[in-house]
Write a protein that holds these residues in place. Structure first.
Motif, PDB file in Angstrom:
ATOM      1  N   GLN A   1       0.851  -1.180   0.000  1.00 55.99           N
ATOM      2  CA  GLN A   1       0.000   0.000   0.000  1.00 55.99           C
ATOM      3  C   GLN A   1       0.892   1.236   0.000  1.00 55.99           C
ATOM      4  O   GLN A   1       1.729   1.413   0.885  1.00 55.99           O
TER       5      GLN A   1
ATOM      6  N   GLU B   1      -1.538  -1.045  -3.883  1.00 54.31           N
ATOM      7  CA  GLU B   1      -2.794  -0.457  -3.423  1.00 54.31           C
ATOM      8  C   GLU B   1      -2.566   1.017  -3.142  1.00 54.31           C
ATOM      9  O   GLU B   1      -1.679   1.388  -2.364  1.00 54.31           O
ATOM     10  N   LEU B   2      -3.364   1.860  -3.774  1.00 52.64           N
ATOM     11  CA  LEU B   2      -3.310   3.307  -3.557  1.00 52.64           C
ATOM     12  C   LEU B   2      -4.094   3.637  -2.295  1.00 52.64           C
ATOM     13  O   LEU B   2      -5.271   3.301  -2.172  1.00 52.64           O
ATOM     14  N   HIS B   3      -3.448   4.320  -1.341  1.00 56.23           N
ATOM     15  CA  HIS B   3      -4.075   4.623  -0.053  1.00 56.23           C
ATOM     16  C   HIS B   3      -4.785   5.971  -0.132  1.00 56.23           C
ATOM     17  O   HIS B   3      -4.145   7.024  -0.182  1.00 56.23           O
TER      18      HIS B   3
ATOM     19  N   ALA C   1      -4.419   8.943  -8.915  1.00 53.48           N
ATOM     20  CA  ALA C   1      -4.855   7.611  -9.341  1.00 53.48           C
ATOM     21  C   ALA C   1      -4.536   7.367 -10.814  1.00 53.48           C
ATOM     22  O   ALA C   1      -4.075   6.277 -11.193  1.00 53.48           O
TER      23      ALA C   1
ATOM     24  N   ALA D   1      -7.307   0.269  -4.901  1.00 52.96           N
ATOM     25  CA  ALA D   1      -7.338   1.482  -4.086  1.00 52.96           C
ATOM     26  C   ALA D   1      -8.169   1.235  -2.839  1.00 52.96           C
ATOM     27  O   ALA D   1      -9.172   0.522  -2.873  1.00 52.96           O
TER      28      ALA D   1
ATOM     29  N   LEU E   1     -12.677   5.291 -10.300  1.00 51.02           N
ATOM     30  CA  LEU E   1     -11.506   4.416 -10.197  1.00 51.02           C
ATOM     31  C   LEU E   1     -11.680   3.169 -11.054  1.00 51.02           C
ATOM     32  O   LEU E   1     -10.746   2.752 -11.769  1.00 51.02           O
TER      33      LEU E   1
ATOM     34  N   TYR F   1      -8.837   0.431 -12.369  1.00 53.15           N
ATOM     35  CA  TYR F   1      -8.432  -0.162 -11.100  1.00 53.15           C
ATOM     36  C   TYR F   1      -9.087  -1.534 -10.946  1.00 53.15           C
ATOM     37  O   TYR F   1     -10.262  -1.716 -11.266  1.00 53.15           O
TER      38      TYR F   1
END
Length: 368
Positions: free
Chosen positions: A100, A175-177, A214, A229, A253, A258
């Protein structure tokens, strides 16, 4: 056949079951570099039987760490340490490992929770924090600098650079936080974002910078690796982010490419009352995202700790994956125990095979 233990694809990556070990900060790094603690912690989780393990929130720049003891991925030493960690795991486990990537925003430069969960003092090495607006999270925390366009571009570039390092280190997934009141979550929430320019005010404006990040991540991360995400479904206050805004962000997203949406809550308001003791307390928000984007992979997380509870969520179509966190700290073999409870094949590695339900007479006495 248990639905919890059926395979499912996450973009190009197929997980052997629906159990995801969610990111959990360990506050044990030195200068952003993972330490032997991380080796044993992540190695143990890699043989737990889970379908996916995601490494803790990792700062994309030094100013983006929650605490001085956070992991980071902005320099060669950090990249090399993560590469060695992944290489070691690959000698005994093929469990996919993700990471992440995040930026703590106005909640940066704080101490680990066991030291008091307070702002770091100048004597302790405090640093300048950044946020959409110059609003401290609490009155006794640092007041952040409001990001200008140059600062936002610096952070976008840091996310892209960290993604490149994650790729070279051997991670299977990023994983985009954008949850828990950290920087991207702050932009999304009207309680943390008081801007009057194109990045504040309307939901579309508040989404603008998180979606820029993103998109940059989607462009940087290869399509043959999975990308997801994590974001908030609620701030737990009336004037916080609205559910329809959450659903719109989730749709954006997914349409961007995503591969999954990981729905959490909270962290933007210190005064919020969060019913964290209630089983599945965040599940309704994951359900709402699933309803709005039915074709997406959705991860539900938050006080899901009974195998039967997890099974019912997946079988009922409320979410596609279950995120496990503190339950697996309490019981690192939680996925194995869930499998036996649901009548599925046992999944311990050969080295532990003498402790299974079928090989150890005490198993049923202990686990019921």
């Amino acid at each position: 056949m248990s639905q919890l233990f059926t395979p499912r694809a996450v973009g190009p990556l197929t997980l052997r079951n629906r159990i995801v070990i969610a990111p959990m900060c360990q506050y044990s790094a030195i200068d952003g570099v993972p330490q032997p603690w991380h080796v044993q912690h992540l190695g143990r989780l890699a043989v737990s039987g889970a379908g996916l393990v995601i490494v803790e929130a990792t700062g994309v720049e030094a100013a983006g760490r929650i605490s001085p003891a956070d992991t980071g991925l902005w320099n060669d030493d950090q990249e090399a340490a993560f590469a060695a960690l992944i290489s070691g795991i690959r000698t005994y486990s093929d469990t996919p490992i993700g990471i992440q990537l995040g930026h703590a925003g106005r909640k940066a430069s704080t101490t680990p929770p066991w030291i008091g969960n307070r702002s770091v003092t100048p004597e302790e090495g405090a640093w300048t924090t950044f946020a959409p607006s110059a609003l401290p999270f609490r009155d006794d925390w640092h007041t952040p600098v409001e990001l200008d366009e140059a600062g936002m571009q610096r952070i976008i570039d840091a996310f892209v650079s960290a993604a490149g390092r994650a790729l070279r280190a051997g991670f299977d997934l990023v994983e985009l936080h954008a949850a828990h009141g950290y920087l991207l979550s702050e932009f999304l929430s009207p309680v943390a974002n008081h801007r009057t320019d194109q990045y504040g005010g309307s939901p579309e404006n508040r989404m603008r910078f998180p979606l820029r990040v993103a998109q940059a991540m989607r462009d940087a991360w290869p399509r043959d690796k999975a990308l997801g995400a994590r974001f908030n479904g609620s701030d737990w206050v009336e004037d916080g982010i609205a559910l329809e805004e959450v659903q719109a962000f989730a749709r954006a997203l997914h349409d961007m490419g995503y591969d999954y949406l990981h729905v959490s809550t909270g962290g933007n308001v210190a005064r919020a009352h969060i019913p964290g003791g209630e089983p599945g307390y965040q599940l309704p928000f994951a359900e709402a995202v699933k309803a709005a984007v039915p074709e997406a992979n959705v991860i539900a997380v938050g006080m899901i700790y009974e195998p039967e509870q997890a099974e019912a969520i997946i079988a009922g179509g409320k979410a596609d994956f279950i995120g496990i966190a503190r339950a697996v700290l309490d019981d690192p073999n939680w996925p194995h125990h869930a499998a036996t409870a649901l009548g599925q094949p046992e999944s311990l590695p050969n080295q532990y095979a003498r402790a299974t339900q079928t090989t150890w007479p005490a198993y049923d006495r202990i686990h019921g």
